[in-house]
Design an enzyme around this catalytic site. Structure first.
Site, PDB file in Angstrom:
ATOM      1  N   ASP A 381     -16.698 -25.887 -41.789  1.00 10.05           N
ATOM      2  CA  ASP A 381     -16.544 -25.816 -40.270  1.00 10.05           C
ATOM      3  C   ASP A 381     -17.553 -26.868 -39.709  1.00 10.05           C
ATOM      4  O   ASP A 381     -18.262 -27.589 -40.014  1.00 10.05           O
ATOM      5  CB  ASP A 381     -17.147 -24.427 -40.041  1.00 10.05           C
ATOM      6  CG  ASP A 381     -16.247 -23.788 -38.766  1.00 10.05           C
ATOM      7  OD1 ASP A 381     -15.597 -24.898 -37.896  1.00 10.05           O
ATOM      8  OD2 ASP A 381     -16.456 -22.751 -38.469  1.00 10.05           O
ATOM      9  N   GLU A 384     -16.209 -32.044 -37.493  1.00  9.51           N
ATOM     10  CA  GLU A 384     -16.129 -33.490 -36.805  1.00  9.51           C
ATOM     11  C   GLU A 384     -17.240 -34.494 -36.837  1.00  9.51           C
ATOM     12  O   GLU A 384     -16.930 -35.613 -36.840  1.00  9.51           O
ATOM     13  CB  GLU A 384     -15.704 -33.130 -35.338  1.00  9.51           C
ATOM     14  CG  GLU A 384     -14.596 -32.073 -34.632  1.00  9.51           C
ATOM     15  CD  GLU A 384     -15.080 -30.615 -35.199  1.00  9.51           C
ATOM     16  OE1 GLU A 384     -16.307 -30.300 -35.166  1.00  9.51           O
ATOM     17  OE2 GLU A 384     -14.282 -29.684 -35.454  1.00  9.51           O
ATOM     18  N   ASP A 451     -10.498 -24.403 -32.927  1.00  8.96           N
ATOM     19  CA  ASP A 451     -11.102 -23.306 -31.885  1.00  8.96           C
ATOM     20  C   ASP A 451      -9.949 -23.422 -30.604  1.00  8.96           C
ATOM     21  O   ASP A 451     -10.281 -23.861 -29.650  1.00  8.96           O
ATOM     22  CB  ASP A 451     -12.392 -23.119 -31.458  1.00  8.96           C
ATOM     23  CG  ASP A 451     -13.291 -23.063 -32.521  1.00  8.96           C
ATOM     24  OD1 ASP A 451     -12.640 -22.510 -33.651  1.00  8.96           O
ATOM     25  OD2 ASP A 451     -14.629 -23.040 -32.387  1.00  8.96           O
TER      26      ASP A 451
END
Length: 662
Positions: A381, A384, A451
């Site tokens: 998770d 990025e 998200d």
């Protein structure tokens, strides 16, 4: 001046060197620089490709050079301005309007050049690459951008990784070419009606790759020939993945698993989300809330359920690993101010995944604290990575400044797990990942869309994202069913959205329940002022959590998913063989049908199933375009003649899906 060197065409003009060479079938790689030599970085391109297949011709007066590889040809004038041809048709031309020669006779006084180098004092260049634009061209791919546009013509795209935005800079054109912007620098792509422009903020050289073919499927094959393909997929993962934000304890996980067994809800995977650890960067279970994780995992395995555990790249200063990682230079560096790069529930600095020492260090901890206990998959998770602010000029990696290479970070983050596990003898490890870049497909990543809001507008955006991720070479793509951010699970409109999202997700690569379900009024477990199991949890997110009517519909849809497992397994194998995505644009399967190049609210799941999701509230019928052939409604077996537009019923318990029968 032009010359031939090791099978490549080399041109030079006013201090710039241009190198063009064959790189795969019907494809050319183009690099340019103002430095004395090119770097040895191949970025998204595989190193094993033999670039010695080109046919090169240089005119005696050095006014023109041509390089061809199969059906693609590049012609250069003496200023090294390039025009590309598919067979004998020009498909792309660099934009050039200057005094000293041009590929056309217009606007020479503008003094525009095709490749602009803007220098930084003592270092790299910002490079702007311009091409002529065809207003009638349609452009697809480029990764995942949260917007309504499927056809990217007219769009401006930031080449930056952000939560729910995934830059994968490979595009497919309706003119029969594919184009890879082969540089992980922060930048921008602008597909204007008057000009196409790519920008890299801080680089040593320009690097792009171009291929031609008659149909999108061949373009994607050519591209994945040189960038890599998804590996084999584990067929035990084709059913439901159960997740929520967040199961706080070992007890909660086991209770949900047993309730699934009791209710007959077959799940393949259960996911343990963030803050099961005491601090970010511990990469272990908090023993207070997870007293015997191995026993929990063994019990889940006995029920036929695999376990996936969340790993973040952030390291809290209170973590036992922070000081050592900081001293060894294993964390992302900041150019000014303090060390902090991330501030959610702690003062954190994220790992430098581009550093091989970092990857080894972190993987060894993950192996000891998760994999050796029997954890089956890692959920990467915040990949990025998610920064305090996306100020890319503030950060520096092992391989360069963030401005020069930030887009490739999630690929290195995923390699940490895949390469570590394969070195330990695992044949084909798979990870869940929140980002990616060109070539990420070959590292066994299931990428999901991040998200995203729980709205019908967002659901429609996800269809566009899935289509364009697939056309950018990422075949394993999925979403949080119902969206991630929900205000009120009791809202009937949300429950309708959840059903419609689930019906769509049945026909995606991975069927995964996840989300932060409000209202957030569930008491915390304790009041400690640091990470760990206390924090908070959203409302329940299991199939039975939304009432009996919804539960019945979702169970019916789950049964449909199970009935398709053999077919879905074949699609994963096709992705491995030729790069085809599971979720496909209509024109991918019907490139000769002009209507299919204009329709973006329906899609093909593989080559056999046409899926028409419901993308708006209180919608119980919709138009569906059926291409040429015969199509069977899988709900009632009725046969329809293709090359027609039909009005299809869409009751809450099903969406229109048609199987091609002829």
């Amino acid at each position: 001046m032009f010359r031939i060197e090791n099978g490549a065409l080399i041109g030079s003009y006013r201090g710039e060197t241009v190198r063009i060479e064959a790189w795969g079938d019907n494809a050319l790689r183009v690099r340019t620089t103002r430095y004395s030599d090119f770097t040895d970085q191949d970025w998204a391109l595989c190193e094993e490709v033999d670039p010695h297949n080109a046919q090169i011709a240089i005119s005696d007066d050095q006014e023109k050079a041509v390089i061809a590889n199969g059906r693609i040809r590049a012609e250069l004038n003496r200023q090294c301005v390039i025009a590309f041809y598919k067979d004998d048709e020009m498909i792309l031309r660099e934009y050039f309007r200057n005094y000293d020669g041009t590929l056309c006779n217009e606007s020479r006084c503008l003094k525009y050049i095709s490749r602009e180098y803007i220098p930084y004092i003592g270092g790299d260049y910002k490079i702007i690459q311009k091409f002529d634009s065809d207003p009638d061209e349609k452009i697809f791919g480029m990764g995942q951008y949260q917007m309504a546009n499927t056809n990217l013509k007219g769009c401006i795209l930031d080449l930056e990784q952000r939560n729910s935005q995934v830059s994968v800079p490979f595009m497919i054109s309706s003119k029969g070419y594919g184009f890879l912007w082969n540089n992980p620098a922060v930048g921008r792509a602008s597909f204007g009606m008057n000009l196409t422009e790519f920008t890299a903020e801080a680089v040593k050289q320009l690097d792009y790759w171009i291929t031609v073919a008659d149909i999108p499927k061949e373009l994607l094959k050519n591209y994945t020939d040189v960038s890599g393909r998804a590996p084999h997929f584990d067929e035990s993962l084709l059913g439901l993945w159960q997740s929520k934000l967040r199961y706080r304890t070992q007890k909660e996980v086991l209770e949900v698993a047993h309730e699934c067994v009791k209710r007959g809800v077959k799940i393949d995977v259960i996911v343990i989300d963030f803050f099961h650890w005491p601090y970010q960067g511990e990469w272990c279970f908090d023993s207070e809330y997870w007293p015997d994780p191995k026993a929990m995992i063994d019990e889940l395995h006995e029920m036929g359920i695999k376990v996936c555990v969340s790993v973040w790249p952030s390291v809290d200063k209170r973590s036992s690993h922070f000081a050592e990682m900081d001293e060894k230079g294993l964390l992302i560096r900041t150019e000014r101010g303090g060390l902090q790069t991330y501030d959610y529930q702690g003062d954190c600095t994220e790992i430098d995944a581009t550093n091989p020492e970092t990857r080894t260090y972190v993987y060894d901890i993950i192996k000891k604290n998760y994999l050796d206990l029997g954890v089956d998959m890692i959920w990467l998770d915040n990949a990025e990575p998610d920064f305090v602010r996306y100020d890319f000029d503030q950060y520096r990696y092992h391989i360069g400044t963030a401005l020069s290479c930030s887009a490739i970070y999630p690929q290195y983050f995923s390699r940490m797990i895949r390469e570590g596990r394969m070195n330990d003898g695992e044949e084909n490890p798979i990870s869940l990942l929140r980002s990616g870049w060109a070539g990420s497909q070959k590292y066994g990543n299931v990428i999901w869309s991040g998200d995203v809001p729980s709205t019908f507008d967002s659901l429609a955006d996800q269809l566009q994202c899935g289509i364009n991720m697939g056309l950018a070479g990422i075949p394993w793509w999925t979403t949080d069913i119902g969206g991630f951010m929900t205000d009120d699970v009791n809202d009937p409109d949300f429950r309708q959205l959840l059903v419609r999202w689930f019906e769509f997700a049945v026909f995606t690569a991975v069927l995964r329940m996840h989300g932060d379900r409000g209202p957030h009024d569930i008491p915390v477990l304790d009041t400690r002022d640091y990470g760990g199991g206390y924090l908070f949890t959203g409302r329940p997110n299991e199939l039975w959590s939304y009432g009996e009517e919804v539960f019945g519909i979702l169970m019916k849809q789950l049964e449909l998913r199970h009935s398709l497992k053999d077919y879905i397994a074949s699609l994963f194998e096709e992705a491995h063989q030729n790069g085809s995505p599971l979720l496909r644009s209509m024109f991918y399967e019907f490139p000769d049908d002009d209507h299919c190049w204009e329709i973006y609210d329906q899609y093909m799941f593989g080559s056999e199933y046409l899926v028409a999701p419901v993308l708006s509230l209180n919608t119980f019928e919709r138009e569906v375009y059926l291409p040429d052939g015969k199509w069977m409604d899988i709900r009632d077996g009725k046969i329809y003649e293709g090359a027609s537009l039909i009005n299809a019923e869409a009751p809450l318990d099903s969406i229109p899906v048609y199987k091609k029968t002829a």
